[in-house]
Structures are given as structure tokens and as C-alpha cells.
Design an enzyme around this catalytic site. Structure first.
Site, PDB file in Angstrom:
ATOM      1  N   THR A  80       0.807  -1.218   0.000  1.00  0.00           N
ATOM      2  CA  THR A  80       0.000   0.000   0.000  1.00  0.00           C
ATOM      3  C   THR A  80       0.844   1.274   0.000  1.00  0.00           C
ATOM      4  O   THR A  80       0.302   2.381  -0.141  1.00  0.00           O
ATOM      5  CB  THR A  80      -0.913   0.046   1.236  1.00  0.00           C
ATOM      6  OG1 THR A  80      -0.107  -0.013   2.415  1.00  0.00           O
ATOM      7  CG2 THR A  80      -1.901  -1.107   1.221  1.00  0.00           C
ATOM      8  N   LYS A  81       2.151   1.161   0.149  1.00  0.00           N
ATOM      9  CA  LYS A  81       2.991   2.349   0.233  1.00  0.00           C
ATOM     10  C   LYS A  81       3.111   3.038  -1.128  1.00  0.00           C
ATOM     11  O   LYS A  81       2.824   2.460  -2.166  1.00  0.00           O
ATOM     12  CB  LYS A  81       4.382   1.972   0.753  1.00  0.00           C
ATOM     13  CG  LYS A  81       4.393   1.443   2.192  1.00  0.00           C
ATOM     14  CD  LYS A  81       3.968   2.519   3.171  1.00  0.00           C
ATOM     15  CE  LYS A  81       4.220   2.133   4.612  1.00  0.00           C
ATOM     16  NZ  LYS A  81       3.263   1.182   5.163  1.00  0.00           N
TER      17      LYS A  81
END
Length: 333
Positions: free
Chosen positions: A144-145
Site C-alpha cells: 500500500t505504500k
């Protein structure tokens, strides 16, 4: 100068604390309003976290309070390091961090897990990236980064050749040479498949960040268009990459609205998230530290009143308009 891949961001933190020689009896300053790994890395090395409240709006570590603690703590000589978190993609004041390190002789581990690509402009016009000024900096490549793999991954960066060498050993069971172990380390290498994916995606990181910044501007314009300022505050639009908007977190003026809004948006098909609904100082695992509710009012209010809205490079203007329209509807009822 040196970047060492590890299995994940949590290991990057734990290995960094160990590489600095921080141990039982030592103190490390950090924030109570962050992911658990920031503080657990301290405890797993036998040291004690000292929590300091965060600043309003962006919820980064309050550096005024950090300096006050370094000046006045009864055992200030035991404070060995600070772990500032560049929270949600907003850079902490790097210039001031460097001065704090110089004035108080403490180490700095920058937790840049959420802020890859963000920068701080110094008074002389120089611009530096988050993660680049600490004795050590850590990054996470969780999917998700802003720069994410297809699984876990992390990295430790430093300009210190001795620290880099120790981190390389610690990630392979403390061995500089196979089967010869200088100390007890970890099995924490960056997986080759994740590394290959990240090398490709790295070429597009600037594009991903620029798109996120544009989404932030869209949100700001939509909130103003719908006169929502009386109900919530939101991150300012930064076109200079001071903020790379890993999350887009708004603060509700009335904390009682937060959970109701989350449920309302979910019923409308809008995904949201609550980051850190309980401060680290109030977690059961840290109750031995002796903190209580009321110790860090800004962090505690953030835990009760913030909500993250959709934010990703592919988010469309139409989708953002729908999100804000739903928020307007909630407050109109």
C-alpha cells in the site's frame, strides 16, 4: 551512500535500533501516534520508549516538546536516540532535527515508511529528502505504500560505512561470512522478486507522487466548494513535495462524527480507514510504561477524530467528487 534491503519496514526499524547499540537501560524518544512497529523496535532491543505528543494538524512529533524533554528529563543522559515519523507523507522539519542531534548528541532514526520522495527545504534553499539526514533512515515497501511491492519489503539507508556493514550482517543472522556469526541477527533479506518489482516501479515513483499531489489539490478545492470547513480540517495542498500524501487524513471538528461518518461512507461504497484508534501509550503491551489517558492530548484527539479518505494515483476526479458529495450529504442530514 548505503542502502540495505531487508524483509520489511518493521525489521528495518528493529535492526536500526540494534545497529546503534541501543540496549537495556537506554531511552528512545518517539511518537505515540504511529504504527506499533516504531515503538516495538525500541522495546525488542531492551530499551524504553519515551513518548512525546504530536503537533496539531499534521500530527508529526512536536519538536518543541522533544527539546524540552532533552533539556529537562531527570535521566536525560540515558536518552540515546529519537525516532521521528514522517507521518502520512508529511516531512518533519529536517533542518531542526539536524540541529537537535548536534545540540544534544542524540542519534536519529528517521521512520520514513510513509514518506518516500518527500522533501524539506532548508533556510539556505537546499532541499533534502526525508530519510536522508538521520544516522539511519528506514523505508517500507508494503504494497500500500507510495512505492510498494507485491509483498513485504523494507530498506535501511545511511551515510555511515560502519553502520551499513553492521546492518548487512544483522539481516543475515549476524554473519559477515556464511556460518560465522559475529552477533545474533535476523533472517531479514529483501526478497529478490520484490526487489525486481520495486526496481521497475521506482522509475515511476515521481509520477505516482505527482498524481497524489494533484488529488490532494482536488480534495482541497472540493471541500471549499462545498463549504465543509466548519465540519473538518484537511491537509494543505503542497506542490513542493513537503507532503506526498501517502494517506489523505482529515480531522473532524466534532470527534463524535467520526465513526458515524465512516459507517455512512461505507454504506455509500466509499472505503475509509481509521489510523491508530488507540495511541501507543495506551496499548496494553506498553502499560508497564505507566502512561495514562490525558498524557498526550493532541495524539489522543487525533485517534478519536481522524479518518483517511481514498488516496491513490489512479483515483479519478469523478470519484473524488462522489466522496466529497457524500460527506456533504452526511453533514446536511
Amino acid at each position: 551512500k548505503y542502502a540495505i534491503g531487508v524483509a520489511n519496514g518493521s525489521d528495518a526499524l528493529r535492526i536500526s535500533v540494534q545497529a546503534l547499540g541501543i540496549k537495556e537501560g537506554d531511552y528512545v524518544i518517539t511518537t505515540p501516534y504511529t504504527f506499533f512497529a516504531t515503538a516495538s523496535a525500541i522495546v525488542l532491543n531492551g530499551a524504553t520508549p519515551i513518548f512525546v505528543d504530536v503537533e496539531d494538524k499534521y500530527y508529526n512529533l512536536d519538536l518543541d516538546k522533544v527539546e524540552d524533554l532533552l533539556e529537562n528529563h531527570p535521566e536525560k543522559e540515558k536518552i540515546k536516540a529519537i525516532i521521528p515519523v514522517h507521518l502520512f507523507g508529511k516531512t518533519v522539519d529536517l533542518e531542526r532535527l539536524e540541529k537537535i542531534r548536534e545540540n544534544y548528541n542524540v542519534k536519529i532514526i528517521e521512520d520514513a515508511a510513509q514518506s518516500i520522495g518527500s522533501v524539506w527545504q532548508y533556510k539556505n534553499g537546499e532541499r533534502k529528502f526525508s530519510g536522508s539526514i538521520g544516522d539511519l533512515g528506514i523505508f517500507s515497501f508494503f504494497p500500500t505504500k507510495n512505492l510498494g511491492g507485491y509483498g513485504d519489503g523494507g530498506m535501511v539507508v545511511t551515510n555511515d560505512a560502519v553502520l551499513a556493514d553492521r546492518i548487512r550482517k544483522l539481516r543475515v543472522h549476524g554473519a559477515a561470512k556464511k556460518y560465522y556469526h559475529d552477533e545474533v541477527g535476523y533472517n531479514s533479506r529483501l526478497d529478490e522478486v520484490q526487489a525486481a518489482i520495486l526496481r521497475i516501479k521506482l522509475n515511476n515513483l515521481d509520477e505516482y507522487i505527482d498524481k497524489r499531489i494533484k488529488k490532494a489539490k482536488n480534495y482541497e478545492e472540493l471541500f471549499e466548494l462545498h463549504n465543509l470547513n466548519e465540519h473538518l480540517s484537511y491537509p494543505a495542498y503542497f506542490n513542493d513535495r513537503t507532503h506526498v500524501y501517502h494517506q489523505y487524513v482529515v480531522t473532524l471538528n466534532n470527534p463524535k462524527d467520526r465513526d458515524k461518518l465512516k459507517k455512512f461512507l461505507e454504506n455509500k461504497g466509499v472505503g475509509t480507514s481509521i489510523y491508530y484508534p488507540l495511541g501507543l501509550h495506551l496499548q496494553k503491551s506498553f502499560e508497564n510504561l505507566g502512561y495514562k489517558e490525558g498524557d498526550f492530548p493532541v495524539a489522543e484527539n487525533a485517534s478519536k477524530s481522524t479518518i483517511a479518505l481514498p488516496m491513490f494515483p489512479e483515483l479519478t476526479k469523478k470519484e473524488q467528487e462522489y466522496v466529497v458529495k457524500c460527506i456533504k450529504e452526511f453533514f446536511s442530514n
